[in-house]
Design a protein around this motif. Structure first.
Motif, PDB file in Angstrom:
ATOM      1  N   ASP A 159       2.927  -3.498  -0.439  1.00 23.15           N
ATOM      2  CA  ASP A 159       2.323  -2.759   0.681  1.00 23.15           C
ATOM      3  C   ASP A 159       2.675  -1.283   0.627  1.00 23.15           C
ATOM      4  OD1 ASP A 159       1.220  -5.081   1.590  1.00 23.15           O
ATOM      5  OD2 ASP A 159       2.736  -5.459   3.138  1.00 23.15           O
ATOM      6  N   GLU A 160       3.905  -0.979   0.211  1.00 23.51           N
ATOM      7  CA  GLU A 160       4.331   0.424   0.096  1.00 23.51           C
ATOM      8  C   GLU A 160       3.510   1.153  -0.955  1.00 23.51           C
ATOM      9  OE1 GLU A 160       8.444   2.938  -0.918  1.00 23.51           O
ATOM     10  OE2 GLU A 160       8.462   0.737  -0.796  1.00 23.51           O
ATOM     11  N   PHE A 161       3.256   0.482  -2.085  1.00 25.66           N
ATOM     12  CA  PHE A 161       2.444   1.100  -3.137  1.00 25.66           C
ATOM     13  C   PHE A 161       0.995   1.281  -2.679  1.00 25.66           C
ATOM     14  CE2 PHE A 161      -0.547   0.627  -6.671  1.00 25.66           C
ATOM     15  CZ  PHE A 161      -0.140   1.667  -7.502  1.00 25.66           C
ATOM     16  N   GLU A 162       0.431   0.259  -2.058  1.00 23.93           N
ATOM     17  CA  GLU A 162      -0.968   0.318  -1.626  1.00 23.93           C
ATOM     18  C   GLU A 162      -1.176   1.472  -0.642  1.00 23.93           C
ATOM     19  OE1 GLU A 162      -3.431  -1.536  -2.652  1.00 23.93           O
ATOM     20  OE2 GLU A 162      -2.583  -3.331  -3.550  1.00 23.93           O
ATOM     21  N   GLU A 163      -0.293   1.570   0.324  1.00 22.60           N
ATOM     22  CA  GLU A 163      -0.414   2.629   1.319  1.00 22.60           C
ATOM     23  C   GLU A 163      -0.255   4.003   0.680  1.00 22.60           C
ATOM     24  OE1 GLU A 163       1.847   4.141   5.390  1.00 22.60           O
ATOM     25  OE2 GLU A 163       2.190   2.105   4.633  1.00 22.60           O
ATOM     26  N   GLY A 164       0.721   4.131  -0.225  1.00 24.83           N
ATOM     27  CA  GLY A 164       0.948   5.402  -0.896  1.00 24.83           C
ATOM     28  C   GLY A 164      -0.212   5.799  -1.801  1.00 24.83           C
ATOM     29  N   TRP A 165      -0.828   4.807  -2.461  1.00 27.83           N
ATOM     30  CA  TRP A 165      -1.969   5.087  -3.345  1.00 27.83           C
ATOM     31  C   TRP A 165      -3.144   5.656  -2.549  1.00 27.83           C
ATOM     32  CZ3 TRP A 165      -2.236   4.775  -8.650  1.00 27.83           C
ATOM     33  CH2 TRP A 165      -3.508   4.873  -9.216  1.00 27.83           C
ATOM     34  N   ARG A 166      -3.434   5.026  -1.401  1.00 28.01           N
ATOM     35  CA  ARG A 166      -4.545   5.512  -0.562  1.00 28.01           C
ATOM     36  C   ARG A 166      -4.261   6.930  -0.068  1.00 28.01           C
ATOM     37  NH1 ARG A 166      -4.386   0.037   1.247  1.00 28.01           N
ATOM     38  NH2 ARG A 166      -2.980   0.630   2.964  1.00 28.01           N
ATOM     39  N   SER A 167      -3.025   7.173   0.304  1.00 28.36           N
ATOM     40  CA  SER A 167      -2.652   8.506   0.774  1.00 28.36           C
ATOM     41  C   SER A 167      -2.787   9.543  -0.339  1.00 28.36           C
ATOM     42  CB  SER A 167      -1.212   8.482   1.294  1.00 28.36           C
ATOM     43  OG  SER A 167      -0.787   9.770   1.663  1.00 28.36           O
ATOM     44  N   MET A 168      -2.409   9.171  -1.575  1.00 27.77           N
ATOM     45  CA  MET A 168      -2.520  10.098  -2.703  1.00 27.77           C
ATOM     46  C   MET A 168      -3.979  10.439  -2.994  1.00 27.77           C
ATOM     47  SD  MET A 168      -1.631   9.468  -6.707  1.00 27.77           S
ATOM     48  CE  MET A 168      -3.063   8.391  -6.788  1.00 27.77           C
ATOM     49  N   LEU A 169      -4.851   9.433  -2.964  1.00 32.67           N
ATOM     50  CA  LEU A 169      -6.279   9.683  -3.214  1.00 32.67           C
ATOM     51  C   LEU A 169      -6.851  10.639  -2.179  1.00 32.67           C
ATOM     52  CD1 LEU A 169      -7.635   6.121  -4.155  1.00 32.67           C
ATOM     53  CD2 LEU A 169      -6.909   7.945  -5.684  1.00 32.67           C
ATOM     54  N   ASP A 170      -6.412  10.466  -0.927  1.00 34.47           N
ATOM     55  CA  ASP A 170      -6.903  11.364   0.130  1.00 34.47           C
ATOM     56  C   ASP A 170      -6.357  12.768  -0.041  1.00 34.47           C
ATOM     57  OD1 ASP A 170      -8.265   9.255   1.302  1.00 34.47           O
ATOM     58  OD2 ASP A 170      -6.628   8.766   2.687  1.00 34.47           O
ATOM     59  N   THR A 171      -5.068  12.876  -0.347  1.00 27.35           N
ATOM     60  CA  THR A 171      -4.413  14.190  -0.435  1.00 27.35           C
ATOM     61  C   THR A 171      -5.007  15.041  -1.555  1.00 27.35           C
ATOM     62  OG1 THR A 171      -2.333  13.254   0.387  1.00 27.35           O
ATOM     63  CG2 THR A 171      -2.208  15.369  -0.774  1.00 27.35           C
ATOM     64  N   ALA A 185       3.764  12.807  -7.304  1.00 24.74           N
ATOM     65  CA  ALA A 185       3.325  11.778  -6.359  1.00 24.74           C
ATOM     66  C   ALA A 185       3.087  10.445  -7.065  1.00 24.74           C
ATOM     67  CB  ALA A 185       2.054  12.227  -5.646  1.00 24.74           C
ATOM     68  N   ILE A 186       2.437  10.498  -8.232  1.00 24.20           N
ATOM     69  CA  ILE A 186       2.167   9.268  -8.986  1.00 24.20           C
ATOM     70  C   ILE A 186       3.468   8.660  -9.502  1.00 24.20           C
ATOM     71  CG2 ILE A 186       1.058   8.317 -11.042  1.00 24.20           C
ATOM     72  CD1 ILE A 186      -1.199  10.310 -10.672  1.00 24.20           C
ATOM     73  N   HIS A 187       4.366   9.505 -10.022  1.00 26.60           N
ATOM     74  CA  HIS A 187       5.659   9.001 -10.502  1.00 26.60           C
ATOM     75  C   HIS A 187       6.433   8.331  -9.362  1.00 26.60           C
ATOM     76  CE1 HIS A 187       5.229  11.236 -14.300  1.00 26.60           C
ATOM     77  NE2 HIS A 187       6.217  10.500 -14.743  1.00 26.60           N
ATOM     78  N   GLY A 188       6.433   8.989  -8.201  1.00 28.88           N
ATOM     79  CA  GLY A 188       7.136   8.413  -7.067  1.00 28.88           C
ATOM     80  C   GLY A 188       6.562   7.080  -6.652  1.00 28.88           C
ATOM     81  N   LEU A 189       5.221   6.983  -6.643  1.00 30.66           N
ATOM     82  CA  LEU A 189       4.562   5.723  -6.279  1.00 30.66           C
ATOM     83  C   LEU A 189       4.917   4.615  -7.252  1.00 30.66           C
ATOM     84  CD1 LEU A 189       0.900   6.601  -5.212  1.00 30.66           C
ATOM     85  CD2 LEU A 189       2.619   5.409  -3.864  1.00 30.66           C
ATOM     86  N   VAL A 190       4.847   4.931  -8.536  1.00 32.30           N
ATOM     87  CA  VAL A 190       5.041   3.909  -9.570  1.00 32.30           C
ATOM     88  C   VAL A 190       6.495   3.434  -9.617  1.00 32.30           C
ATOM     89  CG1 VAL A 190       5.015   3.488 -12.062  1.00 32.30           C
ATOM     90  CG2 VAL A 190       3.101   4.675 -10.974  1.00 32.30           C
ATOM     91  N   TYR A 191       7.427   4.372  -9.603  1.00 28.71           N
ATOM     92  CA  TYR A 191       8.827   4.016  -9.845  1.00 28.71           C
ATOM     93  C   TYR A 191       9.627   3.714  -8.573  1.00 28.71           C
ATOM     94  CZ  TYR A 191       7.982   5.578 -14.625  1.00 28.71           C
ATOM     95  OH  TYR A 191       7.482   5.716 -15.893  1.00 28.71           O
ATOM     96  N   ASP A 192       9.175   4.226  -7.427  1.00 30.53           N
ATOM     97  CA  ASP A 192       9.974   4.061  -6.209  1.00 30.53           C
ATOM     98  C   ASP A 192       9.424   3.029  -5.237  1.00 30.53           C
ATOM     99  OD1 ASP A 192      11.702   5.975  -7.138  1.00 30.53           O
ATOM    100  OD2 ASP A 192      10.772   7.623  -6.035  1.00 30.53           O
ATOM    101  N   SER A 193       8.216   2.532  -5.456  1.00 31.35           N
ATOM    102  CA  SER A 193       7.644   1.539  -4.541  1.00 31.35           C
ATOM    103  C   SER A 193       8.300   0.185  -4.799  1.00 31.35           C
ATOM    104  CB  SER A 193       6.125   1.436  -4.738  1.00 31.35           C
ATOM    105  OG  SER A 193       5.490   2.649  -4.402  1.00 31.35           O
TER     106      SER A 193
END
Length: 621
Positions: free
Chosen positions: A340-352, A328-336
């Protein structure tokens, strides 16, 4: 002309070719009815043309063949004398006498060198030392008849540096010697209250001149040596027009505290005439960050992405879902692609993964604009995102040191290491001068890059032309400001995983200005496949000049190549020697005229006039 035998004729043609600056080979020969060789032709080695399968290769290899017609033909008469009967001297490519020694026909390992390599290898002596010994024995690279590749040189050994007694005095003597040889040599030493050596910084004039070309982005790192050397080695490293490491200054430090880095950075900035880099890459060291904020306040500072990502197993190894968390972290870092895409994905990862209370992640998020690619990709980084270049430079010089090397010996070995680095750049220049990589497509735009870029950089561009086949244009929308935005869907293949990803490319047709959401051109200085697809879609056959960077060109006159490096045994080309002669003459005139304002104005007016005439003459060639 007449010769006693074929070998004598070949040696004559090779000597002529060496002076002119082209390679030669035996093209064909023919025997008479009596079985005796009677006809022979020697040609420029760039004769002929390589044939490729229909459609071309997606990974064509460099070729030096240009269908050059330069040659000599000869025949054997009844008296046993070889007579030249056909001569063609004109070439369809550039020639260069200074690079003749690098052509294969002029490279040979003598019997004595071969024997020395064999004996040294049996005795366990690393091959690079055998090669360096042969270079020194020959009196420098320019006097050798082989290159490092011919000796299959590779060595990787653990080294350590120890400070030896009396080294401070030896270093002072070294700096005096180098400054006497070259006025551009810069050297600085810090002593403590008891006159003991604390920090050392030095830089030769070639590195200072290289900074003018390649000092836009630098990496700085000391961690490789921190636990191995008594004084950490701290190199400033950039990337040249071939994508190779280029040294832009270095120091030896007593410690890694903020004050020490401030002193080093201030000295380096003074050496570079106050011109700070536009970007610098370091690890997360707080002392480095503090010093950068003090000295390089306007420089964009990013953290090494590799350092951060390698800590994931250490920080999250306790999680039951660690594999999916890493992914999940790799996908956020390299694919965002956008913030806005990174911010939304980061919040979702923290929740998950219930990571809201993780202090390490919280600190990373607070500094996300220092390491997350989507926050940094609009800045030019010459394609660099890690400090690996500094580490490889450390490893490179490490091959010239050992555990008992004194500081004085370190500087001497540093010279040898840098000589080798300069030679590698010269050989890369030679390859880009004498060879070309065939185009993989029929697009005129690819030929534009082929004509001007160095081989490594053209290969990068070529991959984008090849990658265009994976791109589909799925939509088009024109707004009121004459910008047209296209959605380009790319079939991305990474480690056998396939996925579709959409990029947004905006084109201002009138000015041919392009902006792609991948921001590859802004980050790497290499036009992306998505932009190429849009240009072709709009029937634009010529690449706009703004997307062909001087930084990656091969035939650019660069100041650092004209500086003769003053290390013993290093080659000085005729251009370098002429440059030095003019500098000495100008310096003498300046000394005579400087005390008189009238003479100074007169001399300066003359110089400006000459410079203007020269620029006009060069531009008209």
């Amino acid at each position: 002309m007449m010769f006693n035998d074929e070998k004598e004729m070949l040696e004559f043609y090779k000597r002529y070719a060496y002076v002119v600056g082209f390679p030669v080979r035996k093209r064909n020969s023919k025997k008479g009815d009596d079985g005796v060789m009677r006809y022979v032709t020697f040609t420029c080695s760039r004769e002929g043309r390589r044939n490729y399968a229909t459609g071309g290769s997606l990974k064509p290899q460099p070729t030096s063949q240009t269908d050059c017609k330069a040659r000599i033909s000869a025949s054997l008469d009844n008296l046993g004398v070889w007579r030249i009967n056909k001569v063609y001297l004109d070439h369809n490519h550039k020639t260069s006498p200074s690079q003749s020694r690098l052509y294969r026909c002029n490279r040979i390992l003598s019997a004595s060198v071969k024997r020395k390599l064999q004996v040294n290898d049996m005795a366990g002596i690393p091959l690079h030392k055998s090669y360096n010994s042969a270079v020194v024995e020959a009196g420098g690279y320019e006097n050798t008849t082989f290159v490092e590749r011919d000796c299959r040189n590779y060595v990787d050994q653990e080294r350590r540096l120890r400070l030896g007694e009396g080294d401070a005095i030896a270093l002072q003597a070294y700096s005096s010697k180098m400054q006497a040889r070259c006025s551009g040599f810069f050297f600085s030493m810090d002593l403590d209250g008891e006159s003991r050596l604390k920090n050392v910084f030095w830089e030769d004039n070639r590195c200072r001149q290289a900074y003018k070309e390649f000092g836009d982005v630098v990496t700085f790192d000391t961690t490789y040596i921190t636990n191995k050397y008594d004084m950490p080695f701290a190199p400033f490293v950039g990337v040249n027009h071939h994508g190779q490491n280029t040294l832009l200054g270095c120091g030896l430090l007593s410690n890694e505290e903020t004050g020490t880095f401030v002193g080093l950075f201030r000295t380096w900035l003074e050496c570079m005439h106050g011109e700070a880099p536009r970007g610098i890459i370091t690890n997360q060291d707080r002392a480095m960050q503090n010093a950068i904020e003090i000295i390089f306040s306007k420089t964009k500072h990013r953290w090494c992405l590799w350092h951060i990502m390698k800590k994931l197993p250490e920080k999250f190894g306790y999680l039951s879902q660690k594999s999916s968390n890493f992914a999940a972290i790799h996908g956020l870092v390299y694919d965002s692609d956008i913030v806005d895409e990174f911010e939304e994905g980061w919040r979702s990862m923290l929740d998950t993964y219930d990571l809201h209370d993780n202090d390490w992640l919280s600190r990373l998020y607070e500094n996300r604009n220092r390491w997350v690619p989507c926050y940094l990709k609009t800045t030019f980084w010459a394609g660099m995102s890690t400090t690996q270049r500094s580490k490889s430079m450390n490893a490179f010089f490490d091959g010239y040191m050992h555990s008992k090397t004194s500081l004085k010996q370190f500087v001497e070995q540093y010279e040898r290491g840098l000589r080798s680095k300069v030679e590698k750049e010269f050989q890369a220049d030679f390859r880009s001068f004498s060879q070309m990589v065939p185009c993989a497509t029929a697009f005129q735009m690819e030929k534009q890059f082929q004509a001007v870029y160095t081989i490594p950089k053209f290969k990068e561009v070529q991959q984008e032309f090849i990658g265009k086949v994976y791109c589909d244009i799925v939509s088009e929308n024109t707004n009121d400001h004459f910008w047209t935005t296209y959605d380009v869907r790319e079939h991305v293949v990474y480690q056998e995983h396939r996925k579709k990803k959409t990029f947004h490319v905006s084109l201002q047709r009138e000015s041919c200005e392009l902006i792609c959401s991948c921001r590859q051109f802004e980050f790497r200085g290499i036009i992306c496949r998505h932009a190429i697809a849009i240009l072709i879609r709009n029937d634009i056959t010529t690449m706009p000049d703004r997307y062909i960077l001087k930084r990656w060109m091969r035939d650019v006159s660069r100041a650092h190549t004209r500086v003769a490096v003053n290390y013993d045994g290093l080659m000085s080309t005729p251009e370098q020697l002429r440059y030095d002669d003019m500098c000495r003459a100008f310096s003498e005139v300046a000394d005579l005229a400087a005390n008189d304002d009238g003479w100074t104005r007169s001399i300066m007016d003359w110089i400006k006039s000459q410079a203007s005439d020269l620029r006009m003459s060069i531009s008209s060639i």
